[in-house]
Design a protein around this motif. Structure first.
Motif, mmCIF file in Angstrom:
data_model
loop_
_atom_site.group_PDB
_atom_site.id
_atom_site.type_symbol
_atom_site.label_atom_id
_atom_site.label_comp_id
_atom_site.label_asym_id
_atom_site.label_seq_id
_atom_site.Cartn_x
_atom_site.Cartn_y
_atom_site.Cartn_z
ATOM 1 N N TYR A 79 10.976 -19.800 -8.160
ATOM 2 C CA TYR A 79 9.859 -20.507 -8.821
ATOM 3 C C TYR A 79 10.218 -20.827 -10.284
ATOM 4 O O TYR A 79 10.002 -21.942 -10.771
ATOM 5 C CB TYR A 79 8.584 -19.666 -8.781
ATOM 6 C CG TYR A 79 7.700 -19.953 -7.585
ATOM 7 C CD1 TYR A 79 7.209 -21.244 -7.372
ATOM 8 C CD2 TYR A 79 7.346 -18.937 -6.690
ATOM 9 C CE1 TYR A 79 6.398 -21.507 -6.273
ATOM 10 C CE2 TYR A 79 6.534 -19.202 -5.602
ATOM 11 C CZ TYR A 79 6.048 -20.490 -5.391
ATOM 12 O OH TYR A 79 5.247 -20.766 -4.321
ATOM 13 N N ASP A 80 10.766 -19.839 -10.979
ATOM 14 C CA ASP A 80 11.115 -20.042 -12.391
ATOM 15 C C ASP A 80 12.224 -21.080 -12.546
ATOM 16 O O ASP A 80 12.227 -21.861 -13.512
ATOM 17 C CB ASP A 80 11.548 -18.728 -13.032
ATOM 18 C CG ASP A 80 10.381 -17.743 -13.145
ATOM 19 O OD1 ASP A 80 9.218 -18.210 -13.070
ATOM 20 O OD2 ASP A 80 10.630 -16.539 -13.322
ATOM 21 N N ALA A 81 13.154 -21.065 -11.629
ATOM 22 C CA ALA A 81 14.267 -22.006 -11.712
ATOM 23 C C ALA A 81 13.790 -23.445 -11.539
ATOM 24 O O ALA A 81 14.303 -24.379 -12.174
ATOM 25 C CB ALA A 81 15.322 -21.668 -10.663
ATOM 26 N N TYR A 82 12.791 -23.626 -10.665
ATOM 27 C CA TYR A 82 12.289 -24.977 -10.385
ATOM 28 C C TYR A 82 11.189 -25.433 -11.364
ATOM 29 O O TYR A 82 10.729 -26.578 -11.275
ATOM 30 C CB TYR A 82 11.720 -25.039 -8.954
ATOM 31 C CG TYR A 82 12.762 -25.185 -7.882
ATOM 32 C CD1 TYR A 82 13.538 -26.333 -7.796
ATOM 33 C CD2 TYR A 82 12.970 -24.179 -6.938
ATOM 34 C CE1 TYR A 82 14.481 -26.478 -6.809
ATOM 35 C CE2 TYR A 82 13.920 -24.312 -5.945
ATOM 36 C CZ TYR A 82 14.666 -25.475 -5.884
ATOM 37 O OH TYR A 82 15.606 -25.614 -4.895
ATOM 38 N N HIS A 83 10.781 -24.548 -12.256
ATOM 39 C CA HIS A 83 9.608 -24.846 -13.099
ATOM 40 C C HIS A 83 9.776 -26.141 -13.907
ATOM 41 O O HIS A 83 8.885 -27.005 -13.953
ATOM 42 C CB HIS A 83 9.334 -23.674 -14.038
ATOM 43 C CG HIS A 83 8.133 -23.888 -14.919
ATOM 44 N ND1 HIS A 83 8.236 -24.446 -16.180
ATOM 45 C CD2 HIS A 83 6.812 -23.649 -14.704
ATOM 46 C CE1 HIS A 83 7.031 -24.541 -16.713
ATOM 47 N NE2 HIS A 83 6.147 -24.057 -15.839
ATOM 48 N N ASP A 84 10.900 -26.292 -14.623
ATOM 49 C CA ASP A 84 11.135 -27.462 -15.472
ATOM 50 C C ASP A 84 11.923 -28.555 -14.765
ATOM 51 O O ASP A 84 12.292 -29.549 -15.385
ATOM 52 C CB ASP A 84 11.881 -27.055 -16.742
ATOM 53 C CG ASP A 84 11.037 -26.132 -17.611
ATOM 54 O OD1 ASP A 84 9.806 -26.315 -17.641
ATOM 55 O OD2 ASP A 84 11.612 -25.246 -18.259
ATOM 56 N N GLY A 85 12.167 -28.369 -13.512
ATOM 57 C CA GLY A 85 12.920 -29.364 -12.764
ATOM 58 C C GLY A 85 14.410 -29.129 -12.861
ATOM 59 O O GLY A 85 14.922 -28.688 -13.895
ATOM 60 N N ILE A 86 15.092 -29.439 -11.774
ATOM 61 C CA ILE A 86 16.542 -29.252 -11.746
ATOM 62 C C ILE A 86 17.182 -30.590 -11.380
ATOM 63 O O ILE A 86 16.917 -31.162 -10.311
ATOM 64 C CB ILE A 86 16.944 -28.182 -10.700
ATOM 65 C CG1 ILE A 86 16.261 -26.846 -11.041
ATOM 66 C CG2 ILE A 86 18.466 -28.021 -10.660
ATOM 67 C CD1 ILE A 86 16.488 -25.784 -9.993
ATOM 68 N N LYS A 87 17.978 -31.108 -12.324
ATOM 69 C CA LYS A 87 18.695 -32.348 -12.058
ATOM 70 C C LYS A 87 19.958 -32.022 -11.275
ATOM 71 O O LYS A 87 20.376 -30.872 -11.163
ATOM 72 C CB LYS A 87 19.045 -33.036 -13.377
ATOM 73 C CG LYS A 87 17.826 -33.331 -14.249
ATOM 74 C CD LYS A 87 18.270 -33.872 -15.607
ATOM 75 C CE LYS A 87 17.067 -34.015 -16.530
ATOM 76 N NZ LYS A 87 17.462 -34.461 -17.887
ATOM 77 N N VAL A 88 20.594 -33.054 -10.756
ATOM 78 C CA VAL A 88 21.793 -32.864 -9.926
ATOM 79 C C VAL A 88 22.871 -32.153 -10.716
ATOM 80 O O VAL A 88 23.512 -31.216 -10.226
ATOM 81 C CB VAL A 88 22.292 -34.234 -9.419
ATOM 82 C CG1 VAL A 88 23.625 -34.067 -8.676
ATOM 83 C CG2 VAL A 88 21.254 -34.887 -8.539
#
Length: 713
Positions: free
Chosen positions: A173-182
């Motif tokens: 959840y924390d990893a995806y919070h701010d968005g993950i670009k390629v």
């Protein structure tokens, strides 16, 4: 008919002459205004080469946008806008779902195999569990993980599995919070795995969980063209136009002319003459409007006989003096030293009120304020110094309003003191409204400027007034007031040599002033003229009944023709004496015209008793007829005062009767034809004169004589 045509021709010629004078005066005034203020709107151009040193400090003459710099700023800020990405929340939900399914499947398998106790059977069961697990969970990256990871989960205790699930879920959840670009996936995996290493779980167990985290982290932030464009538009709209302000220093003396500075000079129109024409056209339109309003205002007064050539010349001279003075002051005025605060502008407004009239003074004050705002614009075309304009206007209006009643020259001094207060208040107003912080020294210095302005204006007004009065022959109120003093030599002469005539003149003056005030004529002029109108009677005072005082009437021993010649001569004698003493022309004219061409009825009828063929011409005054309202008023009041003294019992009815009779006689005899008096004004005069005479001849108590009082005892 020929005489009527001649009169009309003379009137037309006179009107044309007045119009020529008026147009000439307006052209002179606006011409000087334009010449003095031209330099303030004319933009000087320069021949400058790039990368050379500036020979002088150059300021922008106008406020204009530097479009090139504005576009450059827009490009820079748009390029600085980061790409905007849209976060796909479904990716997070999908990965969390996979993790939940994995741990649910593990729990389910553990429950089904809980009853198996045989060790050999248990080992084969773990392999079966892994195979069975891969069948239970969907085909994805989790199902393809190494067997050792699954083995660690099956071998762990229930509490370890629950804690692992919570830890992995929170980390994801924390990893995806701010968005993950390629391009950020690898770093996000490392950060998540590093977070797991700080947990309370066994390191070996944590090592086995790392592949789950790696398999669960995927890109969820994708480039959004729409959001990026919107952000760029907002950034573009936030850019303020780069303005070159009027008066702003573009280049200092000695500074290198860079490409940027050269472009600013070009934008401000300082490298060519193209822009110079527009401010000149604007100034021309401003001067044209001032000239137009000035022409109509002066024509308004000229049509009502309130303006003559002398007053027109005074307006021209005072206007020229004022704008030249303002121009000289502007040479020494700086942004930190506003010397226009000490310019004695109130001088002209006070002189105009005294020499011409109040309305002209107010109108000209407005024009001077407008021109002053141009003159003090620091030579910046298109800019008006409203501070200077407002100060000039307020100072002049104050001097006009406080000079309301002119009883003596001391009224000018009082007006100057009141004007100094207004000047100080106006200056303080500007200082308080300013963003700059001023010290008390500044307040005192600038207030001193305002006080000095009013004092200098007082001195100049008192000093210049006699020159205008004598040089141009303008009859001002102050001049009239000095002539009305009982100590004037001519009035002393009249009092001593013809006391009855003196008293008669005082009464005529009172009636004339009242009559003039009700019709809007110059009451002060009528009063003073009435004091002197019978000065010619001092030549032969005893031939006039008011000066005989009980002595025998010398006319009893004279022929009617001789008596008439003596009486008819007194207006001419009055004019000669007044000319000899150089009194104003207006007073001389009234003295000469106050009998018009009326008939000397007493001696005419006396002569007619002896000879029926007597003609009226020899018993009429030579005139001319009254030419102004003031002369006509003095003429009527002179006859009314003399007639009212002949009344034995002056009742209200008798007074009204004799006043109406004299008005009617003058009208029928054509004595008022040249005076421009209207029937309405005549009626107003009649009422005012009757009221005044009733006050003079009001009934009094009859006091008892001393003998009667003794008899009563």
């Amino acid at each position: 008919m020929n005489k009527l045509s001649w009169i009309k021709e003379k009137i037309v010629l006179l009107f044309k002459l007045h119009m020529i004078q008026l147009v000439t005066a307006c052209l002179v005034i606006v011409g000087v205004f334009f010449a003095v203020s031209y330099q303030n709107v004319h933009t000087e151009t320069y021949e400058i080469e790039k990368f050379s040193a500036a020979k002088e400090t150059i300021r922008s003459p106008i406020t204009i946008e530097n479009v090139k710099e504005t576009e450059k700023n827009i490009r820079e800020i748009v390029q600085s806008v980061d790409d905007h990405f849209e976060i796909a929340e479904e990716v997070v939900d999908e990965q969390i779902t996979y993790i939940n399914e994995l741990f649910e499947a593990i729990n389910k398998i553990d429950k089904e195999q809980a009853e198996l106790d045989d060790e050999e059977e248990e080992l084969s069961t773990i392999s079966d569990k892994i195979a069975y697990l891969r069948n239970l969970i969907p085909s994805n990256s989790l199902s393809e993980m190494d067997k050792e990871t699954f083995r660690s989960l099956f071998e762990a205790t229930d509490s370890q599995v629950r804690l692992a699930k919570e830890l992995i879920t929170t980390t994801i959840y924390d990893a995806y919070h701010d968005g993950i670009k390629v391009e950020e996936v690898e770093q996000a995996i490392k950060d998540a795995q590093q977070r797991l290493t700080y947990s309370t779980l066994d390191d070996t167990f944590v090592e086995a969980l790392l592949p789950i985290v790696e398999a669960s982290i995927q890109p969820n932030a994708f480039f959004s063209a729409e959001q990026t464009n919107e952000a760029q538009e907002q950034a573009r709209d936030s850019v303020e136009p780069v303005m070159i302000r009027a008066g702003e220093v573009i280049v200092e003396e000695g500074q290198l002319i860079t490409n940027e500075i050269y472009d600013e000079l070009e934008v401000a129109g300082l490298l060519n003459d193209e822009r110079n024409l527009y401010p000149t056209i604007g100034l021309f339109l401003l001067i044209f409007l001032i000239g137009l309003f000035l022409f109509f205002e002066m024509h308004h007064h000229l049509s009502r006989a309130r303006l003559d050539l002398s007053k027109i010349i005074a307006i021209c001279l005072l206007s020229i003096c004022l704008v030249l003075m303002l121009k000289v002051v502007s040479f020494y005025t700086t942004a930190t030293n506003p010397l226009y605060f000490c310019a004695p502008v109130a001088t002209v407004s006070m002189l105009l009120k005294v020499l011409v009239n109040e309305r002209i003074a107010i109108v000209m004050s407005l024009f001077y304020a407008v021109i002053g705002s141009v003159i003090f614009n620091a030579n910046i075309a298109g800019m008006l110094n409203m501070e200077a304009g407002i100060f000039i206007l307020f100072s002049q209006l104050a001097s006009i309003f406080f000079l309301s009643v002119i009883k003596d020259r001391g009224a000018i001094i009082k007006s100057g003191l009141a004007t100094s207060i207004v000047n100080i208040l106006t200056i303080c107003l500007f200082l308080f409204l300013s963003f700059e912080k001023y010290s008390w020294i500044d307040y005192l210095v600038f207030s001193g400027y305002g006080f000095l302005s009013a004092i200098i204006a007082n001195v100049l007004t008192l000093g210049m007034l006699p020159f205008f009065e004598s040089g141009l022959g303008i009859l001002s109120d102050t001049k009239l007031l000095s002539l009305s003093s009982p100590n004037h030599p001519l009035l002393r002469k009249l009092l001593i040599e013809a006391p009855g005539t003196y008293h008669h003149s005082i009464m005529v003056a009172n009636l004339s002033e009242v009559a003039c005030e009700v019709i809007g004529a110059n009451g002060l002029l009528a009063r003073v003229a009435a004091y002197y109108h019978d000065l010619g009677k001092t030549v032969r005072p005893h031939y006039f009944i008011e000066n005989q005082m009980g002595m025998k009437n010398p006319h009893d021993h004279l022929d009617p023709y001789q008596s008439a010649e003596i009486i008819l001569q007194h207006p001419i004698d009055s004019a000669k004496l007044l000319k000899k003493e150089k009194l104003p022309k207006e007073i001389i004219d009234i003295a000469l015209q106050h009998h018009g061409t009326t008939l000397l009825k007493y001696f005419y009828y006396k002569a007619k008793e002896r000879n029926d063929k007597v003609t009226e011409e020899k018993f009429r005054y030579t005139g001319p007829k009254p030419k102004t309202k003031e002369a006509a008023v003095v003429s009527i009041c002179d006859s009314i005062e003399a007639a009212s003294r002949s009344l034995a019992n002056p009742t209200q009815e008798e007074i009204e009767k004799i006043v109406s009779s004299i008005f009617e006689t003058r009208l029928l005899d054509g004595q008022l034809n040249d005076s421009s008096l209207t029937f309405n004004e005549l009626e107003q005069m009649k009422l005012a004169i009757c009221e005044t005479l009733k006050g003079i001849y009001h009934s009094r108590i009859q006091y008892p004589k001393e003998t009667n009082m003794k008899e009563a005892k």
